[in-house]
Design a protein around this motif. Structure first.
Motif, short mmCIF file in Angstrom:
data_model
loop_
_atom_site.label_atom_id
_atom_site.label_comp_id
_atom_site.label_asym_id
_atom_site.label_seq_id
_atom_site.Cartn_x
_atom_site.Cartn_y
_atom_site.Cartn_z
N GLY A 177 0.81 -1.31 0.05
CA GLY A 177 -0.48 0.01 0.28
C GLY A 177 0.90 1.39 -0.08
N LEU A 178 2.12 1.34 0.87
CA LEU A 178 2.59 2.60 0.77
C LEU A 178 3.59 2.12 -0.37
CD1 LEU A 178 3.59 4.71 2.79
CD2 LEU A 178 5.29 3.29 3.61
N ILE A 179 4.13 1.55 -0.57
CA ILE A 179 4.72 1.89 -2.77
C ILE A 179 4.00 2.07 -3.30
CG2 ILE A 179 5.39 0.09 -4.11
CD1 ILE A 179 7.57 0.77 -2.04
N GLU A 180 2.96 2.16 -3.11
CA GLU A 180 1.68 2.45 -4.58
C GLU A 180 1.12 4.08 -4.41
OE1 GLU A 180 -0.36 2.17 -7.63
OE2 GLU A 180 0.73 0.50 -6.69
N PHE A 181 1.01 4.04 -2.71
CA PHE A 181 1.04 5.33 -2.18
C PHE A 181 2.15 6.25 -2.63
CE2 PHE A 181 1.65 8.75 0.87
CZ PHE A 181 0.56 9.17 0.85
N LEU A 182 3.45 6.09 -2.96
CA LEU A 182 4.27 6.73 -3.28
C LEU A 182 4.09 6.93 -5.40
CD1 LEU A 182 7.02 5.81 -1.15
CD2 LEU A 182 5.80 7.14 -0.44
N PHE A 183 4.28 6.02 -5.65
CA PHE A 183 3.76 5.94 -6.69
C PHE A 183 2.58 6.90 -7.17
CE2 PHE A 183 2.74 3.36 -10.98
CZ PHE A 183 3.46 3.80 -12.14
N MET A 184 1.83 7.44 -6.22
CA MET A 184 0.51 7.54 -7.46
C MET A 184 1.48 9.31 -7.05
SD MET A 184 -1.64 6.21 -8.88
CE MET A 184 -1.84 4.55 -8.68
N MET A 185 2.45 9.54 -6.00
CA MET A 185 2.65 10.83 -5.66
C MET A 185 3.21 11.74 -6.49
SD MET A 185 1.15 11.87 -2.94
CE MET A 185 1.68 13.25 -2.03
N THR A 186 3.99 10.46 -7.16
CA THR A 186 5.00 10.81 -8.02
C THR A 186 4.32 10.68 -9.24
OG1 THR A 186 6.51 9.27 -6.93
CG2 THR A 186 6.98 9.57 -9.58
N ILE A 187 3.36 10.23 -9.65
CA ILE A 187 2.80 10.34 -10.96
C ILE A 187 2.28 11.48 -11.01
CG2 ILE A 187 0.52 9.62 -12.59
CD1 ILE A 187 1.55 6.93 -11.62
N PHE A 188 1.21 11.79 -10.29
CA PHE A 188 -0.18 13.16 -10.00
C PHE A 188 1.00 14.11 -9.77
CE2 PHE A 188 -3.40 9.67 -9.22
CZ PHE A 188 -3.58 10.04 -10.30
N GLY A 189 2.28 14.48 -9.14
CA GLY A 189 2.54 15.15 -8.64
C GLY A 189 3.43 16.06 -10.41
N MET A 190 3.65 15.26 -11.53
CA MET A 190 3.78 15.83 -12.59
C MET A 190 2.66 15.79 -13.29
SD MET A 190 8.00 13.37 -13.66
CE MET A 190 6.98 11.33 -12.60
N LEU A 191 1.89 14.80 -13.11
CA LEU A 191 0.89 15.26 -14.27
C LEU A 191 0.23 16.26 -14.30
CD1 LEU A 191 -0.90 13.85 -16.38
CD2 LEU A 191 -2.33 12.42 -15.39
N LEU A 192 -0.50 16.47 -12.98
CA LEU A 192 -0.47 18.19 -13.06
C LEU A 192 -0.86 19.05 -13.29
CD1 LEU A 192 -2.59 17.47 -9.08
CD2 LEU A 192 -4.23 17.21 -11.31
N THR A 193 0.63 19.39 -12.65
CA THR A 193 1.10 20.61 -13.74
C THR A 193 1.32 20.24 -15.24
OG1 THR A 193 2.28 20.58 -11.46
CG2 THR A 193 2.98 21.84 -13.00
N ALA A 194 1.81 19.28 -15.59
CA ALA A 194 1.99 18.75 -16.79
C ALA A 194 0.78 19.77 -18.01
CB ALA A 194 2.75 17.17 -17.48
N ALA A 195 -0.45 18.51 -16.69
CA ALA A 195 -1.96 18.59 -17.81
C ALA A 195 -2.08 20.43 -17.86
CB ALA A 195 -2.97 17.80 -16.88
N ALA A 196 -2.01 20.83 -16.80
CA ALA A 196 -2.67 22.60 -16.76
C ALA A 196 -2.00 23.34 -17.40
CB ALA A 196 -1.84 23.19 -15.01
N LEU A 197 0.32 23.00 -17.83
CA LEU A 197 -0.16 23.95 -18.66
C LEU A 197 -0.44 23.40 -19.76
CD1 LEU A 197 4.10 24.31 -17.06
CD2 LEU A 197 1.98 26.37 -17.52
N VAL A 198 -0.58 22.01 -20.44
CA VAL A 198 -0.64 22.01 -21.74
C VAL A 198 -1.99 22.18 -22.44
CG1 VAL A 198 -1.03 19.31 -23.02
CG2 VAL A 198 0.78 19.26 -21.89
N ARG A 199 -2.65 22.35 -21.10
CA ARG A 199 -4.38 22.72 -20.95
C ARG A 199 -4.43 24.27 -21.93
NH1 ARG A 199 -5.69 22.75 -16.71
NH2 ARG A 199 -6.28 20.48 -16.49
N GLU A 200 -3.56 24.58 -21.51
CA GLU A 200 -3.58 25.67 -21.82
C GLU A 200 -2.69 25.75 -23.13
OE1 GLU A 200 -4.35 28.92 -19.48
OE2 GLU A 200 -3.67 28.26 -18.22
N LYS A 201 -2.50 25.00 -23.87
CA LYS A 201 -1.85 25.56 -24.86
C LYS A 201 -2.69 24.88 -25.76
CE LYS A 201 3.37 24.17 -24.56
NZ LYS A 201 4.31 23.10 -24.80
#
Length: 369
Positions: A177-201
């Motif tokens: 559970g903790l490994i998956e938790f860290l995995f999700m933090m890694t994914i969404f830490g990058m994805l949310l910012t990338a998606a916000a900027l790409v959406r602007e484009k």
């Protein structure tokens, strides 16, 4: 400056709330995905199908078979020949077979009794775990019978009594559970910012932001703050609502230190998200770039295998990935209850990486707009 940042932050949250698909993915990642990973992340057999060929048909052989109990094993049938074993394994009706020889009872007092374990090699993971587990059961049973007959000399001369610390019952679901938790933090830490900027484009609003009174620094700070706040909210849901409540994970008293490290890690990963958005034009390209970056990060950060097992150049290369430090900090604070000075080196290195990624992001963002 702060007024403009908070105005931009409000805009980011408004855009995120309109993206129902992304919100659904975030909710799934921090709930169902973590629950599933914790439930299936085990290193022991669960209901492994076994068939028994008992040539001995004696009391000791029946006692041995009785030790193969649920939830680890499920005895499917008692067969009468080797052909039956081959048929069961061929038809995938069993993963392994325990063969007890006719002289099993006679050999027990002498300490040289043997049993045979027939495995289905195509089900390698299940068969390997089950074989190791059964080997341990058979060994312990042999020692028990030798002592029962007063033949202690035939038993092992050295015994080991494990005493696990921090996780006395060796609950693998905590680790999973903790490994998956860290995995999700890694994914969404990058994805949310990338998606916000790409959406602007994609919507053509990036140029409007570029000519607004807000600077590139303020625009990026607002987007990074949105990603950090959203991930911290959902991390609280998964940490306390899923991992602690459903799986009994004991949240240590160093939880505030963990959250501080989490905010720093999200800041670092958001900087990588900006870099991904800078080199991509749409969300599909950003997702592919994210996958390409995640693969080496997971393998070289200690998530899949210990970093000590990596070859020399890969081991030194793992120092550039923030996930390595976040993994060490998370287990140290949440599981072992380590204090600030224990994890200070990892925090320092992650801070350096975060500042570097953020400075690079500001520079690259300023050039692209």
């Amino acid at each position: 400056m702060f007024g403009r940042i908070f105005t931009l932050l409000g805009k980011e949250f408004a855009q995120l709330l309109q993206d129902k698909a992304l919100l659904g993915i975030i909710l799934y990642g921090f709930t169902i995905a973590i629950y599933t990973a914790a439930s299936v992340f085990i290193f022991e057999p669960r209901e492994a199908s076994v068939i028994i060929l008992d040539h001995s048909r004696s009391e000791p052989s029946r006692e041995l078979v009785h030790k193969l109990q649920e939830p680890h094993f499920e005895i499917r049938d008692f067969v009468s020949s080797e052909a039956d074993i081959e048929r069961y394994l061929m038809e995938e009706r069993a993963a392994l077979a325990l063969v007890i020889p006719p002289d099993f009872q006679e050999r027990l007092p002498r300490g040289d009794a043997q049993v045979e374990l027939v495995l289905d090699g195509t089900m390698s993971v299940t068969a390997t775990m089950a074989a190791q587990f059964i080997s341990s059961i058979v060994h312990d049973y042999g020692v028990q019978l030798r002592r029962r007959h007063g033949i202690d000399a035939a038993g092992p001369s050295l015994t080991v009594h494990p005493r696990p610390l921090f996780n006395p019952d060796l609950k693998h679901e905590w680790f999973g559970g903790l490994i998956e938790f860290l995995f999700m933090m890694t994914i969404f830490g990058m994805l949310l910012t990338a998606a916000a900027l790409v959406r602007e484009k994609e919507h053509g609003t990036l140029e409007q932001l570029a000519v607004s009174p807000a600077s590139s620094f303020e625009i990026l700070v607002a987007k990074l703050m949105m990603a950090v706040i959203v991930c911290l909210i959902f991390s609280t849901l998964s940490l306390f609502g899923i991992i602690q409540t459903l799986f009994g994970f004991p949240i240590n008293q160093q939880v505030f230190l963990f959250y501080g490290a989490t905010a720093l890690f999200l800041f670092t990963m958001s900087g990588l998200g900006v870099a991904i958005a800078a080199v991509t034009e749409n969300i599909s390209q950003a997702t592919l770039a994210l996958i390409l970056l995640l693969t080496p990060m997971l393998f070289l950060s200690g998530v899949v295998m210990p970093v000590e097992n990596l070859p020399g150049f890969m081991y030194w290369g793992s120092y550039i990935f923030p996930l390595r430090y976040y993994l060490e900090i998370s287990f140290a604070t949440l599981v072992r209850g380590a204090g600030f000075f224990v994890v200070a080196p990892q925090l320092l290195l992650m801070t350096v990486l975060g500042l570097f990624f953020f400075a690079f992001s500001v520079y690259y963002f300023h050039r692209t707009v």
